[in-house]
Design an enzyme around this catalytic site. Structure first.
Site, PDB file in Angstrom:
ATOM      1  N   TYR A  61      38.029  29.188  30.575  1.00 12.83           N
ATOM      2  CA  TYR A  61      39.147  30.553  30.350  1.00 12.83           C
ATOM      3  C   TYR A  61      39.640  30.031  32.289  1.00 12.83           C
ATOM      4  O   TYR A  61      41.274  30.458  31.874  1.00 12.83           O
ATOM      5  CB  TYR A  61      38.051  31.777  30.495  1.00 12.83           C
ATOM      6  N   ARG A  71      53.190  26.899  34.000  1.00 14.06           N
ATOM      7  CA  ARG A  71      53.888  27.205  33.620  1.00 14.06           C
ATOM      8  C   ARG A  71      54.850  28.124  33.350  1.00 14.06           C
ATOM      9  O   ARG A  71      55.943  28.044  34.516  1.00 14.06           O
ATOM     10  CB  ARG A  71      53.522  27.019  31.960  1.00 14.06           C
ATOM     11  N   ASP A  75      58.533  28.512  35.180  1.00 15.89           N
ATOM     12  CA  ASP A  75      59.905  29.655  34.769  1.00 15.89           C
ATOM     13  C   ASP A  75      60.577  30.405  36.072  1.00 15.89           C
ATOM     14  O   ASP A  75      62.119  30.764  36.268  1.00 15.89           O
ATOM     15  CB  ASP A  75      59.670  31.232  33.793  1.00 15.89           C
ATOM     16  N   MET A  79      64.380  31.149  37.609  1.00 15.37           N
ATOM     17  CA  MET A  79      64.807  31.974  37.262  1.00 15.37           C
ATOM     18  C   MET A  79      65.754  32.287  39.253  1.00 15.37           C
ATOM     19  O   MET A  79      66.906  32.711  39.522  1.00 15.37           O
ATOM     20  CB  MET A  79      64.324  33.445  37.657  1.00 15.37           C
ATOM     21  N   PHE A 103      62.884  34.322  31.953  1.00 14.64           N
ATOM     22  CA  PHE A 103      62.411  35.903  32.554  1.00 14.64           C
ATOM     23  C   PHE A 103      61.834  36.803  31.204  1.00 14.64           C
ATOM     24  O   PHE A 103      60.427  37.537  31.592  1.00 14.64           O
ATOM     25  CB  PHE A 103      63.895  36.818  32.938  1.00 14.64           C
ATOM     26  N   ASN A 124      33.430  36.382  32.625  1.00 10.70           N
ATOM     27  CA  ASN A 124      32.453  35.566  30.971  1.00 10.70           C
ATOM     28  C   ASN A 124      31.309  34.880  32.478  1.00 10.70           C
ATOM     29  O   ASN A 124      30.219  34.337  32.472  1.00 10.70           O
ATOM     30  CB  ASN A 124      33.490  34.453  30.769  1.00 10.70           C
ATOM     31  N   ASP A 135      22.502  34.930  28.857  1.00  6.81           N
ATOM     32  CA  ASP A 135      23.971  35.064  28.131  1.00  6.81           C
ATOM     33  C   ASP A 135      24.675  36.575  27.957  1.00  6.81           C
ATOM     34  O   ASP A 135      23.819  37.823  27.884  1.00  6.81           O
ATOM     35  CB  ASP A 135      24.211  34.209  26.767  1.00  6.81           C
ATOM     36  N   ASN A 142      31.709  34.325  21.161  1.00  7.59           N
ATOM     37  CA  ASN A 142      32.272  34.396  23.222  1.00  7.59           C
ATOM     38  C   ASN A 142      33.565  33.323  22.958  1.00  7.59           C
ATOM     39  O   ASN A 142      34.226  33.624  23.429  1.00  7.59           O
ATOM     40  CB  ASN A 142      31.772  34.627  23.659  1.00  7.59           C
ATOM     41  N   SER A 145      36.400  34.020  20.545  1.00  8.07           N
ATOM     42  CA  SER A 145      37.316  35.051  21.317  1.00  8.07           C
ATOM     43  C   SER A 145      38.795  33.815  22.705  1.00  8.07           C
ATOM     44  O   SER A 145      39.734  34.101  22.349  1.00  8.07           O
ATOM     45  CB  SER A 145      36.624  36.186  22.019  1.00  8.07           C
ATOM     46  N   THR A 149      42.272  32.782  21.751  1.00  5.65           N
ATOM     47  CA  THR A 149      43.305  33.397  23.364  1.00  5.65           C
ATOM     48  C   THR A 149      44.186  31.503  23.787  1.00  5.65           C
ATOM     49  O   THR A 149      45.665  31.439  23.279  1.00  5.65           O
ATOM     50  CB  THR A 149      42.574  33.624  24.247  1.00  5.65           C
ATOM     51  N   THR A 201      40.946  39.047  22.955  1.00  7.79           N
ATOM     52  CA  THR A 201      41.156  39.950  23.827  1.00  7.79           C
ATOM     53  C   THR A 201      40.219  40.746  23.402  1.00  7.79           C
ATOM     54  O   THR A 201      38.977  41.336  24.173  1.00  7.79           O
ATOM     55  CB  THR A 201      42.272  40.694  24.748  1.00  7.79           C
ATOM     56  N   THR A 204      36.266  39.870  23.504  1.00 11.29           N
ATOM     57  CA  THR A 204      35.711  40.146  24.486  1.00 11.29           C
ATOM     58  C   THR A 204      35.351  41.260  25.058  1.00 11.29           C
ATOM     59  O   THR A 204      33.938  41.149  25.326  1.00 11.29           O
ATOM     60  CB  THR A 204      37.163  38.868  25.590  1.00 11.29           C
ATOM     61  N   THR A 211      27.000  43.867  26.122  1.00  6.54           N
ATOM     62  CA  THR A 211      26.155  43.153  27.456  1.00  6.54           C
ATOM     63  C   THR A 211      26.054  44.114  28.503  1.00  6.54           C
ATOM     64  O   THR A 211      25.126  44.009  28.460  1.00  6.54           O
ATOM     65  CB  THR A 211      27.418  42.145  27.695  1.00  6.54           C
ATOM     66  N   HIS A 284      50.394  51.110  30.032  1.00  7.88           N
ATOM     67  CA  HIS A 284      50.150  50.949  31.430  1.00  7.88           C
ATOM     68  C   HIS A 284      48.534  51.212  31.719  1.00  7.88           C
ATOM     69  O   HIS A 284      48.189  50.253  32.400  1.00  7.88           O
ATOM     70  CB  HIS A 284      50.118  52.514  31.667  1.00  7.88           C
ATOM     71  N   GLU A 286      46.434  48.487  30.487  1.00 10.17           N
ATOM     72  CA  GLU A 286      46.475  46.687  30.721  1.00 10.17           C
ATOM     73  C   GLU A 286      46.521  46.757  31.948  1.00 10.17           C
ATOM     74  O   GLU A 286      45.609  45.524  32.880  1.00 10.17           O
ATOM     75  CB  GLU A 286      48.061  46.652  30.224  1.00 10.17           C
ATOM     76  N   TYR A 288      45.402  48.565  34.374  1.00 14.53           N
ATOM     77  CA  TYR A 288      43.835  48.578  35.450  1.00 14.53           C
ATOM     78  C   TYR A 288      43.486  47.480  34.241  1.00 14.53           C
ATOM     79  O   TYR A 288      41.987  47.908  35.097  1.00 14.53           O
ATOM     80  CB  TYR A 288      43.530  50.328  35.419  1.00 14.53           C
ATOM     81  N   SER A 299      35.396  43.512  45.819  1.00 12.54           N
ATOM     82  CA  SER A 299      33.653  44.674  46.145  1.00 12.54           C
ATOM     83  C   SER A 299      32.708  43.196  47.002  1.00 12.54           C
ATOM     84  O   SER A 299      32.075  43.551  48.268  1.00 12.54           O
ATOM     85  CB  SER A 299      32.777  45.768  45.491  1.00 12.54           C
ATOM     86  N   SER A 315      30.360  55.599  45.367  1.00 12.18           N
ATOM     87  CA  SER A 315      31.905  57.294  45.258  1.00 12.18           C
ATOM     88  C   SER A 315      32.652  55.428  44.362  1.00 12.18           C
ATOM     89  O   SER A 315      33.748  55.627  43.834  1.00 12.18           O
ATOM     90  CB  SER A 315      32.325  57.085  46.671  1.00 12.18           C
ATOM     91  N   THR A 359      42.262  54.884  44.344  1.00 12.66           N
ATOM     92  CA  THR A 359      42.176  53.905  44.903  1.00 12.66           C
ATOM     93  C   THR A 359      42.657  53.399  46.319  1.00 12.66           C
ATOM     94  O   THR A 359      41.498  52.966  47.183  1.00 12.66           O
ATOM     95  CB  THR A 359      43.647  53.091  44.331  1.00 12.66           C
ATOM     96  N   LYS A 362      38.755  53.862  47.480  1.00 11.57           N
ATOM     97  CA  LYS A 362      38.548  52.826  47.702  1.00 11.57           C
ATOM     98  C   LYS A 362      38.755  51.656  48.563  1.00 11.57           C
ATOM     99  O   LYS A 362      38.591  50.499  48.842  1.00 11.57           O
ATOM    100  CB  LYS A 362      38.912  51.182  45.884  1.00 11.57           C
ATOM    101  N   HIS A 419      58.640  46.399  43.590  1.00 15.84           N
ATOM    102  CA  HIS A 419      57.111  46.427  43.043  1.00 15.84           C
ATOM    103  C   HIS A 419      55.692  46.075  42.181  1.00 15.84           C
ATOM    104  O   HIS A 419      55.120  46.471  42.735  1.00 15.84           O
ATOM    105  CB  HIS A 419      57.265  48.507  42.230  1.00 15.84           C
ATOM    106  N   PHE A 420      56.273  45.927  41.280  1.00 18.91           N
ATOM    107  CA  PHE A 420      54.807  45.057  40.420  1.00 18.91           C
ATOM    108  C   PHE A 420      54.204  44.156  40.676  1.00 18.91           C
ATOM    109  O   PHE A 420      53.634  43.607  41.113  1.00 18.91           O
ATOM    110  CB  PHE A 420      54.834  45.895  38.550  1.00 18.91           C
ATOM    111  N   HIS A 421      55.195  43.201  41.424  1.00 22.51           N
ATOM    112  CA  HIS A 421      54.710  42.278  41.727  1.00 22.51           C
ATOM    113  C   HIS A 421      53.759  41.992  42.844  1.00 22.51           C
ATOM    114  O   HIS A 421      52.803  41.523  42.999  1.00 22.51           O
ATOM    115  CB  HIS A 421      56.580  40.887  41.952  1.00 22.51           C
TER     116      HIS A 421
END
Lengths: 668, 127
Positions: A61, A71, A75, A79, A103, A124, A135, A142, A145, A149, A201, A204, A211, A284, A286, A288, A299, A315, A359, A362, A419-421
């Site tokens: 994976y 790849r 791209d 851009m 894009f 995995n 396992d 597995n 899966s 992908t 997915t 998995t 498991t 959305h 996704e 998380y 952690s 906590s 968050t 954490k 923001h999302f990057h």
């Protein structure tokens, strides 16, 4: 006979895709010949391709994710270059139809075929080891899966050589993605590839929820599981909830495109807004699915390299499960501007801000883990600190975007892109690089070069800030996302800084390859003899590096949080290992080509559906089903590892550990 | 005569060791499922129920049908070793509830911020 497929599908007149195609084909052939000449083929086939070993599947994976990262990054740099060149009178080097494909491919590949396989690869490799088992619950599934992908990744990349990719952005919003406005095969490549990899997915997720809930070492109660296992459990629960929604949404769009239905069309009673709603019910959560396991990696890193138990373990678990549930309740914030009333926007806006609270918990837990600890500034620790500095900023712009009136101003702008990057590179990618460095010795028996590792970190850290901070500014000035041409010349300096940042990240990616090759070449200097190179605290460091196929000769007995740390401290105090247990023969699943054959037929079927070659599609479906039936009729699924082999390996491990123990007690 | 056969003394949906009692449980489940299906067809076509009550009746029957399937065919019980299944069911119900109610709510509000319709904006209509 061949549906829509003809010689026109090959891009003979476009030099960029044509040359790229030739280079990739030559590279794949070259590697194939090299493997064959060196005689590595049987080892590759039995050791990896058909393996049911969770560690080998995890490594596959991650290899897939790293290849796709190259790849996706190609791209990205194209851009950035286009936006730096196509200012004012200049039109740059990419025509709009090509730029739009780039894009779309960048987003699709980076989320589905870089971040997802990377995260699932770590699950995995690490989760069964941390749980102290041999396992996953369904080892053959597995393998299936993984190959499904890989089949999706293959189809996406095939669109570069045969036909075209979608020009619709990474979520293929209708009505643009409907047949009327996108008559080519681009959107079909997108839909089919995601459907096939989506099956992988979901399988998995079934595997890992089972498991974690059902197979743990004796004494490993829920509240003794390492945080990475908890975050993996949460992420897989979200996959089970969200991915079926994606499958259905894409299936509805396929019905529109293939059978003339009107779910999302402009006419016939269709409503494209429903697509936005459904795709973000998946989209959305996704986020998380990606960031929760990343939090798990941080952690583990924080506790190990601070030499302290994780601050606020309970906590942390609670915050993870709260995020797991609340992540399913905020999806509307992706389309505040679509016409909904103030009440609904306010409720979803507030729910989005509430996610910031667990968050934040954490972040404080990691800080307090470091506080008063004996912090070792290794490469994973650099990523943890870099992450905390970066991610808090990205989180704050997220809270800004969660305010509906602000969102009305900056939605669909470069501010959003920044923001999302900010959260995905600063949150997820940094964790993946930290995990790569942290668990590499466990997988291969030697550590990665530390000096190059720090250089790679600085490339990512500086490169990211240079590449995306200018986009915040441009976004506030009104810069829209996905622009092939820039008409305002005063933006040029900012875009050039962003290009410089992307180049620096590119240097980091090249250095990652250099680091890998250099570390392999000089591995004798950095061998991990003991299996515990970082003075770890969780069970994966109990066994040797690389672990035997069966992980543990006997399943470890767990007596509290930080199972391995307690065991290690007891051994050091008593200057003795625990008594030698009674070894038993071990039953392990046998290797099987089911996965790779099944994915072969799935790819065939997918390709045929994209090009409307119906006989081949039926052949592919029948083939995939036949493999399934053939596998179901197999009588033997396990082989026995004889007790002599287990005992010999285990005694060798005990001898190494005893030597290590004596060297420790002499030094103190 | 008060002695109860332990084979018979199991909650519906719990695994049986005896194939006969297991078959009996499946037959009871099948009979209940078919019965509920038949009743819902009868409810839909009869005129002996108050009109608006028909929809309510169908919803009640549908929920009962789900219950029968969960207990007799999917073996969800309240037993101690069934916690995972019950939690999984609760999580599934929560997700379905969120997605369905959320979608209906969002799609119902979709046009709240759009321009008012022609009957309000057309000033010529206001004499």
């Amino acid at each position: 006979m061949l549906g829509k497929l003809s010689w026109d599908a090959i891009p003979f007149h476009d030099p960029i895709p044509l040359i790229t195609s030739l280079v990739v084909i030559l590279a794949v052939l070259g590697i194939g010949i090299w493997v064959w000449r060196k005689g590595y083929w049987p080892a590759l086939y039995h050791g990896y391709i058909t393996s049911t070993d969770h560690k080998k599947i995890g490594i596959m994976y991650i290899v897939l994710a790293l290849l796709m990262l190259v790849r996706g990054f190609a791209d990205a740099i194209m851009m950035r270059l286009q936006q730096s060149l196509a200012i004012g009178a200049s039109q740059g080097y990419l025509p709009p139809e090509h730029y739009n494909q780039i894009f779309s491919a960048h987003g699709t590949i980076m989320i589905f075929f870089v971040a997802m396989p990377f995260v699932i690869g770590f699950m995995n490799f690490v989760v069964p080891l941390q749980l102290g088992v041999r396992d996953v619950a369904f080892p053959t599934m597995n393998n299936v899966s993984f190959w499904l992908t890989a089949s999706g990744a293959l189809l996406i990349n095939l669109s570069l050589f045969i036909g075209e990719f979608a020009r619709t952005g990474w979520l293929a919003y209708p009505p643009l993605s409907e047949l009327e406005f996108s008559p080519g095969v681009g959107v079909d490549y997108y839909l089919v590839a995601l459907q096939i990899s989506g099956v992988g997915t979901v399988l998995t997720a079934v595997n890992f929820v089972t498991t974690i809930l059902k197979t743990r070492a004796p004494g490993m109660s829920y509240l003794r599981m390492p945080v990475f296992c908890w975050t993996s459990l949460a992420a897989n629960l979200i996959i089970l909830a969200a991915f079926p929604v994606l499958t259905v949404t894409l299936a509805l769009l396929m019905l529109d495109r293939y059978m003339g239905f009107h779910f999302f069309t402009n006419d016939g009673g269709g409503n494209s807004m429903l697509y936005m709603n459904l795709i973000w019910v998946w989209g959305h959560p996704e986020v998380y699915i990606l960031v929760l396991p990343a939090f798990g990696i941080y952690s583990e890193v924080a506790a190990t390299f601070s030499g302290k138990p994780l601050f606020g373990y309970r906590s942390m678990v609670f915050a993870t499960m709260v995020i797991c549930i609340v992540s399913l309740m905020v999806w509307l914030h992706h389309f505040f501007t679509m016409g909904a009333g103030a009440n609904i926007n306010a409720i979803f806006g507030i729910a989005s801000m509430i996610i910031g609270i667990p968050t934040g918990v954490k972040i404080y837990n990691w800080l307090f883990t470091m506080y008063g600890g004996r912090v070792r500034f290794t490469v994973p620790m650099y990523y943890l600190i870099g992450f905390m500095l970066t991610f808090v900023g990205g989180g704050l712009t997220g809270v800004l975007l969660a305010i509906p009136p602000v969102d009305f101003v900056v939605h669909n702008s470069l501010f959003l892109v920044a923001h999302f990057h900010h959260v995905i590179i600063g949150g997820v990618v940094f964790a993946l690089m930290a995990g790569y460095t942290y668990w590499f010795p466990k997988a291969f028996g030697f550590t990665l070069d530390e000096r190059l590792g720090k250089m790679i970190f600085w490339c990512w850290f500086i490169g990211f800030h240079l590449a995306f901070m200018p986009l915040y500014v441009l976004g506030l000035w009104g810069g829209t996302r996905r622009m092939q041409h820039i008409s305002d010349p005063s933006w040029a300096p900012w875009l050039n800084v962003a290009l410089l940042g992307a180049v620096i990240i590119g240097v980091g990616i090249v250095l990652t390859v250099v680091q890998l090759l250099y570390s392999i070449k000089t591995r004798e200097q950095r061998l991990d003899v003991t299996g515990d190179p970082w003075d770890g605290r969780t069970l994966e460091w109990l066994t040797l590096s690389p672990p035997p196929h069966y992980n543990f000769a006997v399943l470890p007995d767990v007596h509290g949080e930080e199972a391995y740390w307690i065991r290690k401290q007891t051994a050091i105090k008593q200057d003795a290992l625990i008594d030698e247990p009674d070894y038993q023969p071990i039953e392990m699943p046998i290797d099987t080509p089911t996965g790779v054959i099944c994915a072969f037929f799935a790819s065939l079927c997918g390709f045929a559906v994209i090009w409307h070659i119906w006989w081949l599609a039926i052949l592919g479906l029948v083939g995939a089903f036949a493999v399934f039936v053939w596998y179901a009729w197999q009588d033997e699924h396990e082989h026995i590892i004889p007790v002599e082999e287990v005992r010999a390996n285990a005694r060798e491990r005990r001898r190494i550990r005893m030597e290590h123990l004596h060297s420790l007690s002499q030094s103190t | 005569m008060t002695e109860i056969d332990p084979e018979q003394n199991v909650a519906p949906g719990e695994p049986h060791s005896n194939i006969l009692s297991e078959t009996t449980a499946y037959v009871i489940g099948l009979a209940l499922a078919l019965g509920l299906t038949a009743v819902s067809f009868w409810v839909a076509s009869t005129s002996s129920l108050w009109g608006p009550g028909v929809a309510v009746g169908l919803v009640v029957l549908a929920i009962a049908q789900m219950g029968v399937h969960l207990v007799f065919f999917l073996h969800i019980t309240s037993g101690p070793d069934n916690t995972n299944n019950v939690l999984a069911l609760a999580f599934g119900v929560l997700v379905v509830f969120l997605v369905m109610i959320g979608t209906i709510w969002i799609m119902g509000h979709m046009n709240d911020n759009m321009m008012p319709g022609p009957e309000i904006t057309n000033l010529q209509m206001q004499h």
